[in-house]
Design a protein around this motif. Structure first.
Motif, PDB file in Angstrom:
ATOM      1  N   GLN A 203       0.825  -1.214   0.000  1.00 33.31           N
ATOM      2  CA  GLN A 203       0.000   0.000   0.000  1.00 33.31           C
ATOM      3  C   GLN A 203       0.857   1.261   0.000  1.00 33.31           C
ATOM      4  N   ASN A 214      -4.990   1.128  -7.094  1.00 33.00           N
ATOM      5  CA  ASN A 214      -5.446   1.093  -5.705  1.00 33.00           C
ATOM      6  C   ASN A 214      -6.073  -0.259  -5.366  1.00 33.00           C
ATOM      7  N   SER A 216      -8.354  -0.968  -3.445  1.00 33.37           N
ATOM      8  CA  SER A 216      -9.803  -0.925  -3.240  1.00 33.37           C
ATOM      9  C   SER A 216     -10.573  -1.136  -4.538  1.00 33.37           C
ATOM     10  N   LEU A 241      -9.869  -5.752   1.095  1.00 31.75           N
ATOM     11  CA  LEU A 241      -9.697  -4.374   0.639  1.00 31.75           C
ATOM     12  C   LEU A 241     -10.462  -4.090  -0.649  1.00 31.75           C
ATOM     13  N   GLY A 242     -10.721  -5.141  -1.447  1.00 36.46           N
ATOM     14  CA  GLY A 242     -11.542  -4.938  -2.635  1.00 36.46           C
ATOM     15  C   GLY A 242     -10.898  -5.271  -3.960  1.00 36.46           C
TER      16      GLY A 242
END
Length: 454
Positions: A203, A214, A216, A241-242
């Motif tokens: 990250q 990202n 996400s 986190l996605g």
């Protein structure tokens, strides 16, 4: 100092030497520190005789490499695997020394284990092996001397058996091992720590250089190798986190999910692995239309588009050809969850892509930095044991995030100063050089203060 029969150690040592070129040119007095630090303080080798379920005596080799204690007690895992030998343990202990330095905690470096294979063995056989192994190892370790942990083949079950034998032999309940059960001295977040820490490091890499991928975003595709502890919790954190996890693997093959793994499937794999199974039995829990298994393969050439690659199985699991395939697949970040997961040739490919900059640039993070979250939480477990306290999960996780963020900053700063490159606009500093120089300097300075070199 380096024997022909120690290829893994020689590879790790050569990587450090190359990374230190610019620093040593400016600080030649540290050449003596490099000469000394590469030799372990102590190597312990012993036989382990145990009884199988048929009542027959079996024997294995046991090892503990106590590499460097300049920053604190020796700290590093115990690996139980048929491949274990002194070259692998020296390489792991050498890497562990600098990895532990990067955590900012007071821990030296060590590694140990045995060529015993727990796969296919009964609980009784594993318990008898662990009792015999610890009966010898116990005289060489202690909470302020050497604090082993788990590693490949050494999970909560094995740590429990070993801790129990140590407690009986020494008649003391102390934090001599980490990775213990939560009810008897363990720490929250310890099983998850290496995988979670890897993602926290990534990250920071994304924030610095690649906001377009990202974690996400479901469109961010993450390739992971391995399916053990590190890979499992790395995958679960990515899913939480996605982003999309598109691969896992084991020693028999790779499992690819073009649309991404679900949390339920990763949890099913965790149960499968705990029972000693392999991914080749994926049909028992996965939709064949969504998941494809490739026998005898690693995932790196099978995933299509890849944004982030996280080798999380074992050493040298990414070859030059696989690294070139990842670059062609569009990879932007490669961070090791395993120790020395990329071969020297693969690292050259990634570093060349970084130096070239532009749309095909790749930023590579070595395991001694990106996977130090596991040993960091082991250090936090040691601190809790010393205080006879158990910190809440949120507190441990917060401390882990802070350690990984600080580690990234240290590597970035050191890489900017000592990579030996004239960085042009748009080219990122070498985290490889940064991690190696920062870890080495911290250990070397402590050794000098102790009179170990002058």
């Amino acid at each position: 100092m380096v024997l022909p029969s120690e290829p893994e150690f020689e590879q790790a040592l050569n990587e450090l030497k190359v990374s230190l070129t610019s620093f040593l040119k400016a600080n030649p007095e540290y050449e003596k520190a490099l000469e000394i630090v590469q030799i372990p303080e102590r190597i312990i080798q012993f036989r382990v005789v145990w009884e199988d379920d048929k009542g027959k005596a079996q024997v294995n080799r046991g090892f503990r490499v106590q590499y460097n204690s300049a920053l604190g007690p020796y700290k590093g895992g115990l690996r139980l695997h048929p491949s274990v030998n002194l070259s692998i343990l020296k390489f792991l202990g050498f890497e562990q020394t600098f990895k532990n330095a990067l955590t900012g905690l007071n821990m030296g470096g060590g590694k140990g284990g045995s060529d015993f294979n727990p796969k296919g063995r009964s609980d009784g056989e594993i318990r008898r092996f662990c009792v015999s192994f610890m009966s010898e190892l116990s005289r060489h370790i202690g909470q302020d001397t050497d604090v082993p942990a788990g590693d490949i083949g050494t999970g909560a079950r094995e740590i429990g058996f070993m801790f129990g034998q140590y407690r009986k032999m020494r008649n003391e309940f102390v934090g001599v091992l980490t990775g213990k059960g939560k009810d008897w001295g363990g720490s929250f977040i310890r099983p998850e720590a290496t995988g979670y820490g890897l993602i926290y490091y990534v990250q920071r890499m994304i924030e610095k250089a690649c906001p377009e991928i990202n974690l996400s975003k479901p469109t961010t595709r993450v390739a992971i190798s391995g399916s053990g502890n590190v890979a499992q919790y790395t995958a679960l954190k990515v899913i939480e986190l996605g982003a999309t996890v598109i691969s896992l693997s084991d020693s028999r093959g790779a499992l690819i999910a073009e649309e991404g793994f679900s949390k339920d499937v990763v949890e099913a794999i965790m149960k499968l692995k705990l029972a000693g199974g392999y991914l080749e039995s994926y049909k028992d829990f996965a939709d064949e239309k969504k998941y494809t298994y490739h026998a005898g393969a690693r995932p790196w050439t099978l995933c299509g588009k890849v944004d982030i690659a996280l080798p999380s199985a074992t050493q040298n699991e990414v070859s030059r050809e696989e690294a070139e395939a990842l670059v062609k697949a569009g990879v932007k970040i490669v961070a090791e969850g395993s120790n020395m997961g990329c071969s020297a040739e693969a690292i050259d490919v990634f570093e060349d892509a970084r130096k070239a900059g532009g749309a095909s640039a790749v930023w590579y993070a070595p395991g001694k930095a990106s996977n130090c979250g596991g040993v960091a939480v082991s250090g936090l477990e040691m601190a809790q044991n010393s205080q006879r306290l158990v910190w809440a999960s949120a507190e441990v996780d917060s401390r882990l995030k802070g350690i990984m963020s600080d580690c990234f900053d240290i590597c970035l700063d050191s890489g900017s100063k000592w990579s030996g490159e004239q960085l042009k606009e748009g080219v990122l500093p070498s985290l490889l050089s940064g991690a190696n120089v920062a870890g080495f300097v911290k250990v070397a300075n402590a050794m000098k203060a102790h009179g170990d070199w002058w």
